[in-house]
Design a protein around this motif. Sequence first.
Motif, PDB file in Angstrom:
ATOM      1  N   ALA A 221      -5.152   4.893   0.331  1.00  0.00           N
ATOM      2  CA  ALA A 221      -6.511   5.282   0.734  1.00  0.00           C
ATOM      3  C   ALA A 221      -7.528   4.245   0.266  1.00  0.00           C
ATOM      4  CB  ALA A 221      -6.863   6.661   0.172  1.00  0.00           C
ATOM      5  N   GLU A 222      -7.308   3.686  -0.936  1.00  0.00           N
ATOM      6  CA  GLU A 222      -8.200   2.624  -1.417  1.00  0.00           C
ATOM      7  C   GLU A 222      -8.045   1.376  -0.552  1.00  0.00           C
ATOM      8  OE1 GLU A 222      -7.536   2.001  -5.568  1.00  0.00           O
ATOM      9  OE2 GLU A 222      -8.283   3.996  -6.139  1.00  0.00           O
ATOM     10  N   ALA A 223      -6.806   1.067  -0.172  1.00  0.00           N
ATOM     11  CA  ALA A 223      -6.568  -0.091   0.685  1.00  0.00           C
ATOM     12  C   ALA A 223      -7.279   0.082   2.022  1.00  0.00           C
ATOM     13  CB  ALA A 223      -5.069  -0.277   0.906  1.00  0.00           C
ATOM     14  N   PHE A 224      -7.144   1.260   2.629  1.00  0.00           N
ATOM     15  CA  PHE A 224      -7.824   1.550   3.894  1.00  0.00           C
ATOM     16  C   PHE A 224      -9.333   1.376   3.760  1.00  0.00           C
ATOM     17  CE2 PHE A 224     -10.233   4.945   6.055  1.00  0.00           C
ATOM     18  CZ  PHE A 224     -10.119   4.514   7.376  1.00  0.00           C
ATOM     19  N   SER A 225      -9.896   1.923   2.697  1.00  0.00           N
ATOM     20  CA  SER A 225     -11.350   1.899   2.524  1.00  0.00           C
ATOM     21  C   SER A 225     -11.859   0.479   2.273  1.00  0.00           C
ATOM     22  CB  SER A 225     -11.745   2.821   1.363  1.00  0.00           C
ATOM     23  OG  SER A 225     -11.261   4.132   1.597  1.00  0.00           O
TER      24      SER A 225
ATOM     25  N   GLY B 144     -14.288   6.153   1.938  1.00  0.00           N
ATOM     26  CA  GLY B 144     -13.236   6.237   2.937  1.00  0.00           C
ATOM     27  C   GLY B 144     -12.353   7.438   2.651  1.00  0.00           C
ATOM     28  N   VAL B 145     -11.938   8.127   3.702  1.00  0.00           N
ATOM     29  CA  VAL B 145     -11.088   9.313   3.569  1.00  0.00           C
ATOM     30  C   VAL B 145      -9.924   9.186   4.543  1.00  0.00           C
ATOM     31  CG1 VAL B 145     -10.954  11.831   3.723  1.00  0.00           C
ATOM     32  CG2 VAL B 145     -13.099  10.744   3.007  1.00  0.00           C
TER      33      VAL B 145
ATOM     34  N   GLY C 153      -1.610  14.534   3.316  1.00  0.00           N
ATOM     35  CA  GLY C 153      -2.529  14.912   2.251  1.00  0.00           C
ATOM     36  C   GLY C 153      -3.871  14.246   2.483  1.00  0.00           C
ATOM     37  N   ILE C 154      -4.734  14.358   1.479  1.00  0.00           N
ATOM     38  CA  ILE C 154      -6.066  13.753   1.542  1.00  0.00           C
ATOM     39  C   ILE C 154      -6.124  12.582   0.568  1.00  0.00           C
ATOM     40  CG2 ILE C 154      -8.532  14.092   1.052  1.00  0.00           C
ATOM     41  CD1 ILE C 154      -7.768  15.569   3.476  1.00  0.00           C
ATOM     42  N   GLY C 155      -6.537  11.426   1.054  1.00  0.00           N
ATOM     43  CA  GLY C 155      -6.787  10.280   0.182  1.00  0.00           C
ATOM     44  C   GLY C 155      -8.253   9.905   0.264  1.00  0.00           C
TER      45      GLY C 155
ATOM     46  N   ALA D 253       0.866  -1.178   0.000  1.00  0.00           N
ATOM     47  CA  ALA D 253       0.000   0.000   0.000  1.00  0.00           C
ATOM     48  C   ALA D 253       0.902   1.227   0.000  1.00  0.00           C
ATOM     49  CB  ALA D 253      -0.894   0.005   1.235  1.00  0.00           C
ATOM     50  N   MET D 254       0.751   2.069  -1.022  1.00  0.00           N
ATOM     51  CA  MET D 254       1.607   3.245  -1.186  1.00  0.00           C
ATOM     52  C   MET D 254       0.749   4.500  -1.338  1.00  0.00           C
ATOM     53  SD  MET D 254       4.845   2.132  -1.396  1.00  0.00           S
ATOM     54  CE  MET D 254       5.672   3.564  -2.117  1.00  0.00           C
TER      55      MET D 254
END
Length: 275
Positions: free
Chosen positions: A113-117, A134-135, A140-142, A66-67
């Motif tokens: 951010a996609e991985a988190f969500s 998911g945010v 920064g903002i993902g 995850a990057m």
Amino acid sequence: MSNDAGVAVLEVGGSHVAAAVVAAGSWEVASLQRTPLDSQTTADRIVAQLAEAAAQLPLANGLALAMPGPFDYAAGVAWYRGVDKFDSLYGFDLGQSLRSLLDLDRVVFVNDAEAFSVGEWTTGTLQGLERCCGVTIGTGIGTAFLADGRVVRTGDSVPPGGELYRTSIHGKPLEDWISSRAILRTYGEAPGVKEIADAARAGDERAHQVLQDAFAVLAEALTPWLDRFAATRVVLGGSISGAFDLVKEVFTFDVAVTEDTEHSAIIGTAVRSVS
């Protein structure tokens, strides 16, 4: 895929790397180790640090990472510039370097951010929801917009690429309003956002106002996209989400903060790498 070996995952941040093994199907996380990561050093040294973390894991099924963006996830090439981390990786083929160093055929990259969500949808706060978001909030903002657990990046119902940070509000990029550097710039001298939040809890009204103003801009920027996407819930993650107790009244939609800061991105990375 060898189910016995599980999915080897690295979750890479600006100051740390978390290494873990995830069991495909049950999505249980094992062997989790967090180690410091110097993201300001040379490209070769960054790769060496990641390889050292990965070498602790069983790599029979390859490696999934995850990057944070900007990153070409399909090609495995980094495009960081002016984001206070990984600048030496600009244009660098991280995938090829890791495959070579670790003698791997398969290295997969996933947006953090996609991985988190996806992790939150699989086992957390967004579990089973038809349409949600998911945010992650930190340097920064993902963002990730999910339809039945699948990431949606195209169409009129999501921001460009599904990435809210690529939008502007009140004449400035969103991250000039809500990010660790934006909040620190507005407040003035402070070691970090955590310290500003602590000051707000201790009665510093200006600290409280700075945080509320920043999160109010996030809520304003996010609302029209949530309406278009018909998202029924938002979950917040990332380092700044720890200030949620101070700002939750600025949100007019269903929003929660993650209950599992440690595992969500790791689980989501494993899910994305096998799907």
